[in-house]
Design a protein around this motif. Structure first.
Motif, PDB file in Angstrom:
ATOM      1  N   GLN A  17       0.823  -1.224   0.000  1.00  0.00           N
ATOM      2  CA  GLN A  17       0.000   0.000   0.000  1.00  0.00           C
ATOM      3  C   GLN A  17       0.851   1.266   0.000  1.00  0.00           C
ATOM      4  N   TYR A  18       0.195   2.407  -0.223  1.00  0.00           N
ATOM      5  CA  TYR A  18       0.919   3.675  -0.261  1.00  0.00           C
ATOM      6  C   TYR A  18       0.291   4.689   0.693  1.00  0.00           C
ATOM      7  N   ALA A  19       1.090   5.708   0.987  1.00  0.00           N
ATOM      8  CA  ALA A  19       0.618   6.808   1.833  1.00  0.00           C
ATOM      9  C   ALA A  19       0.839   8.104   1.062  1.00  0.00           C
ATOM     10  N   PHE A  74      10.062   5.009   3.434  1.00  0.00           N
ATOM     11  CA  PHE A  74       9.799   5.351   2.038  1.00  0.00           C
ATOM     12  C   PHE A  74      11.114   5.318   1.266  1.00  0.00           C
ATOM     13  N   TYR A  75      10.988   5.085  -0.042  1.00  0.00           N
ATOM     14  CA  TYR A  75      12.166   4.969  -0.921  1.00  0.00           C
ATOM     15  C   TYR A  75      11.870   5.895  -2.101  1.00  0.00           C
ATOM     16  N   ILE A  76      12.500   7.057  -2.090  1.00  0.00           N
ATOM     17  CA  ILE A  76      12.072   8.121  -3.010  1.00  0.00           C
ATOM     18  C   ILE A  76      13.262   8.659  -3.803  1.00  0.00           C
ATOM     19  N   VAL A  77      13.070   8.829  -5.102  1.00  0.00           N
ATOM     20  CA  VAL A  77      14.151   9.354  -5.936  1.00  0.00           C
ATOM     21  C   VAL A  77      13.918  10.853  -6.182  1.00  0.00           C
ATOM     22  N   LEU A  78      15.019  11.594  -6.239  1.00  0.00           N
ATOM     23  CA  LEU A  78      14.937  13.029  -6.544  1.00  0.00           C
ATOM     24  C   LEU A  78      14.717  13.168  -8.056  1.00  0.00           C
ATOM     25  N   VAL A  79      13.572  13.715  -8.447  1.00  0.00           N
ATOM     26  CA  VAL A  79      13.261  13.862  -9.874  1.00  0.00           C
ATOM     27  C   VAL A  79      13.898  15.162 -10.384  1.00  0.00           C
ATOM     28  N   PRO A  80      14.722  15.083 -11.436  1.00  0.00           N
ATOM     29  CA  PRO A  80      15.367  16.303 -11.946  1.00  0.00           C
ATOM     30  C   PRO A  80      14.411  17.122 -12.810  1.00  0.00           C
ATOM     31  N   LEU A  89       7.644  18.261  -5.525  1.00  0.00           N
ATOM     32  CA  LEU A  89       7.866  17.768  -4.155  1.00  0.00           C
ATOM     33  C   LEU A  89       9.288  17.284  -3.884  1.00  0.00           C
ATOM     34  N   THR A  90       9.816  16.438  -4.766  1.00  0.00           N
ATOM     35  CA  THR A  90      11.098  15.794  -4.415  1.00  0.00           C
ATOM     36  C   THR A  90      12.266  16.779  -4.241  1.00  0.00           C
ATOM     37  N   PRO A  91      12.355  17.883  -5.010  1.00  0.00           N
ATOM     38  CA  PRO A  91      13.472  18.810  -4.758  1.00  0.00           C
ATOM     39  C   PRO A  91      13.349  19.527  -3.407  1.00  0.00           C
ATOM     40  N   ARG A  92      12.153  19.563  -2.856  1.00  0.00           N
ATOM     41  CA  ARG A  92      11.982  20.157  -1.524  1.00  0.00           C
ATOM     42  C   ARG A  92      12.236  19.106  -0.450  1.00  0.00           C
ATOM     43  N   GLU A 271       1.060  -1.192 -10.339  1.00  0.00           N
ATOM     44  CA  GLU A 271       0.988   0.141  -9.719  1.00  0.00           C
ATOM     45  C   GLU A 271       1.833   1.081 -10.564  1.00  0.00           C
ATOM     46  N   GLU A 272       1.181   2.044 -11.233  1.00  0.00           N
ATOM     47  CA  GLU A 272       1.912   3.002 -12.069  1.00  0.00           C
ATOM     48  C   GLU A 272       2.293   4.218 -11.236  1.00  0.00           C
ATOM     49  N   TYR A 273       3.539   4.665 -11.385  1.00  0.00           N
ATOM     50  CA  TYR A 273       4.003   5.811 -10.595  1.00  0.00           C
ATOM     51  C   TYR A 273       3.690   7.158 -11.251  1.00  0.00           C
TER      52      TYR A 273
HETATM   53  C1  LIG Z   1       0.648   5.000  -5.941  1.00  0.00           C
HETATM   54  C2  LIG Z   1       1.972   5.706  -6.175  1.00  0.00           C
HETATM   55  C3  LIG Z   1       3.067   5.351  -5.419  1.00  0.00           C
HETATM   56  C4  LIG Z   1       4.297   5.990  -5.642  1.00  0.00           C
HETATM   57  N1  LIG Z   1       5.374   5.588  -4.911  1.00  0.00           N
HETATM   58  C5  LIG Z   1       6.592   6.133  -5.148  1.00  0.00           C
HETATM   59  C6  LIG Z   1       7.740   5.686  -4.424  1.00  0.00           C
HETATM   60  O1  LIG Z   1       7.672   4.785  -3.581  1.00  0.00           O
HETATM   61  N2  LIG Z   1       8.924   6.281  -4.705  1.00  0.00           N
HETATM   62  C7  LIG Z   1       9.058   7.281  -5.639  1.00  0.00           C
HETATM   63  O2  LIG Z   1      10.197   7.773  -5.845  1.00  0.00           O
HETATM   64  N3  LIG Z   1       7.985   7.720  -6.326  1.00  0.00           N
HETATM   65  C8  LIG Z   1       6.749   7.204  -6.092  1.00  0.00           C
HETATM   66  N4  LIG Z   1       5.640   7.664  -6.767  1.00  0.00           N
HETATM   67  C9  LIG Z   1       5.782   8.885  -7.596  1.00  0.00           C
HETATM   68  C10 LIG Z   1       5.519  10.126  -6.718  1.00  0.00           C
HETATM   69  O3  LIG Z   1       4.162  10.181  -6.343  1.00  0.00           O
HETATM   70  C11 LIG Z   1       5.856  11.443  -7.418  1.00  0.00           C
HETATM   71  O4  LIG Z   1       5.238  11.474  -8.675  1.00  0.00           O
HETATM   72  C12 LIG Z   1       7.351  11.649  -7.612  1.00  0.00           C
HETATM   73  O5  LIG Z   1       8.051  11.624  -6.367  1.00  0.00           O
HETATM   74  C13 LIG Z   1       7.649  12.985  -8.307  1.00  0.00           C
HETATM   75  O6  LIG Z   1       7.096  14.029  -7.582  1.00  0.00           O
HETATM   76  P1  LIG Z   1       7.555  15.519  -7.843  1.00  0.00           P
HETATM   77  O7  LIG Z   1       6.529  16.450  -7.287  1.00  0.00           O
HETATM   78  O8  LIG Z   1       8.966  15.737  -7.392  1.00  0.00           O
HETATM   79  O9  LIG Z   1       7.555  15.604  -9.418  1.00  0.00           O
HETATM   80  P2  LIG Z   1       6.329  15.833 -10.405  1.00  0.00           P
HETATM   81  O10 LIG Z   1       6.246  17.227 -10.850  1.00  0.00           O
HETATM   82  O11 LIG Z   1       5.097  15.253  -9.848  1.00  0.00           O
HETATM   83  O12 LIG Z   1       6.920  14.991 -11.628  1.00  0.00           O
HETATM   84  C14 LIG Z   1       6.310  13.842 -12.110  1.00  0.00           C
HETATM   85  C15 LIG Z   1       7.268  13.276 -13.157  1.00  0.00           C
HETATM   86  O13 LIG Z   1       8.416  12.788 -12.480  1.00  0.00           O
HETATM   87  C16 LIG Z   1       8.841  11.562 -13.022  1.00  0.00           C
HETATM   88  N5  LIG Z   1       8.766  10.558 -11.917  1.00  0.00           N
HETATM   89  C17 LIG Z   1       7.805  10.428 -10.981  1.00  0.00           C
HETATM   90  N6  LIG Z   1       8.090   9.416 -10.130  1.00  0.00           N
HETATM   91  C18 LIG Z   1       9.267   8.926 -10.526  1.00  0.00           C
HETATM   92  C19 LIG Z   1      10.070   7.871 -10.034  1.00  0.00           C
HETATM   93  N7  LIG Z   1       9.722   7.140  -8.961  1.00  0.00           N
HETATM   94  N8  LIG Z   1      11.226   7.617 -10.680  1.00  0.00           N
HETATM   95  C20 LIG Z   1      11.606   8.353 -11.758  1.00  0.00           C
HETATM   96  N9  LIG Z   1      10.860   9.359 -12.289  1.00  0.00           N
HETATM   97  C21 LIG Z   1       9.722   9.652 -11.670  1.00  0.00           C
HETATM   98  C22 LIG Z   1       7.879  11.237 -14.168  1.00  0.00           C
HETATM   99  O14 LIG Z   1       8.462  11.684 -15.365  1.00  0.00           O
HETATM  100  C23 LIG Z   1       6.670  12.067 -13.854  1.00  0.00           C
HETATM  101  O15 LIG Z   1       5.962  12.434 -15.010  1.00  0.00           O
HETATM  102  C24 LIG Z   1       4.410   7.016  -6.599  1.00  0.00           C
HETATM  103  C25 LIG Z   1       3.277   7.381  -7.348  1.00  0.00           C
HETATM  104  C26 LIG Z   1       2.085   6.727  -7.144  1.00  0.00           C
HETATM  105  C27 LIG Z   1       0.882   7.124  -7.980  1.00  0.00           C
END
Ligand SMILES: Cc1cc2nc3c(=O)[nH]c(=O)nc-3n(C[C@H](O)[C@H](O)[C@H](O)COP(=O)(O)OP(=O)(O)OC[C@H]3O[C@@H](n4cnc5c(N)ncnc54)[C@H](O)[C@@H]3O)c2cc1C
Length: 274
Positions: A17-19, A74-80, A89-92, A271-273
């Motif tokens: 599950q997710y939060a 949680f296991y989260i990658v910094l999205v560039p 969110l991730t850069p913050r 589960e699509e991210y």
């Molecule tokens: C049910 C669910 C569970 C999720 N669980 C995780 C998790 O456990 N760990 C995690 O890192 N992310 C996860 N995600 C993705 C997460 O919700 C965010 O979309 C992500 O962290 C990017 O957020 P942001 O605001 O920084 O970027 P945003 O502005 O929201 O950018 C979204 C873009 O970032 C890219 N992106 C998003 N997620 C990833 C990723 N994981 N790896 C590489 N590129 C990505 C894609 O190109 C996407 O279009 C999940 C998403 C869903 C729907």
């Protein structure tokens, strides 16, 4: 990896599950990207979904008992930033330090769980891209704790081996449980041929390298991460239309597997991210 302690102490969830995590638009970001939303929405919360991961072993080296923990992992990658997307969110999140507070949604959710796995001898396959491994960590531990005897395989694509956040723990699991196999697949590592998860099925890697035969009668396949790897079909005029790039779902459907839907249980779960 990030641990979040809920204020109310409730860390219960079903593996898979997710939060929801949140950070304010007003907070600083690690990159210098010009966030077009920041000015308009400065007092709002950015919320995103995150699968709940697992640290796999506890302090004594036993498999974790998630229900005994006081935090969610949680296991989260910094999205560039890219030319067409400034991640919010991730850069913050990347600037947060131990002890800082962030928003955690009040409820965990999701039906990407092991609910349909009832046969302890079933072949269970987990396919993920990058941090798509997160939910699988807890699911694998859950199966092993329950004494699952069938083969459990977790295959993950990343750019480089250094991107595998839990590799040493998976190797340790393999040592302890002969029915568990970890298959990391770096796509940009020198000397390693680039292969996708789809290739494992096309080239019969499971039967030839691991001695495991997958069948729609007994196996369950879990897919998490990049939607292109998953390749889920769209319903158009009552027909399932698959994306142009062949994903894992299409290959499995061709072999007789069926998608798990809310009112129609199947053996392909995803589960699509994004
Ligand atoms: C049910 C669910 C569970 C999720 N669980 C995780 C998790 O456990 N760990 C995690 O890192 N992310 C996860 N995600 C993705 C997460 O919700 C965010 O979309 C992500 O962290 C990017 O957020 P942001 O605001 O920084 O970027 P945003 O502005 O929201 O950018 C979204 C873009 O970032 C890219 N992106 C998003 N997620 C990833 C990723 N994981 N790896 C590489 N590129 C990505 C894609 O190109 C996407 O279009 C999940 C998403 C869903 C729907």
């Amino acid at each position: 990896m990030l641990g979040v302690k809920p204020d109310n102490g409730d860390t219960s969830y079903l593996p898979g599950q997710y939060a929801s995590l949140g950070i304010g638009y007003w907070e600083k970001r690690i990159d210098n990207a010009d966030d077009p939303e920041a000015e308009k929405r400065w007092d709002k919360l950015i919320r995103r979904s995150y699968s709940i991961s697992s640290r796999i072993f506890d302090d004594y080296g036993y498999l974790t008992d998630e229900n005994g923990l006081d935090e969610l992992e949680f296991y989260i990658v910094l999205v560039p930033p890219t030319s067409d997307n400034i991640p919010a969110l991730t850069p913050r999140l990347a600037l947060k330090k131990t002890g800082d507070r962030i928003y955690l949604g009040p409820k965990v959710a999701g039906r990407y769980t092991l609910n349909d796995v009832q046969n302890p001898k079933a072949e269970i396959v987990f396919f993920s891209t990058g941090t798509g491994e997160a939910p699988h960590n807890g699911m694998i531990i859950d199966l092993l704790r329950k004494g699952h005897t069938g083969p459990i395989i977790s295959a993950v694509t990343v750019r480089q081996n250094a991107d595998l956040g839990y590799a040493d723990k998976h190797r340790e699991l393999e040592e302890r449980y002969p029915n568990y196999h970890y298959v990391p697949m770096p796509t940009r590592e020198e000397g390693v041929p680039k292969r996708y998860l789809q290739d494992l099925l096309r080239d019969n890697d499971f039967s030839e390298k691991l001695g495991v035969t997958l069948s729609p009668e007994t196996s369950h396949v879990f897919l998490c991460g990049n939607p292109a790897m998953i390749g889920s079909p769209e319903a158009i005029d009552g027909k399932q239309v698959f994306p142009e790039t062949v994903g894992v779902v299409e290959l499995l459907v061709n072999e007789g597997f069926t998608l798990d839907r809310r009112n129609a249980p199947g053996n392909i779960h995803f589960e699509e991210y994004w």
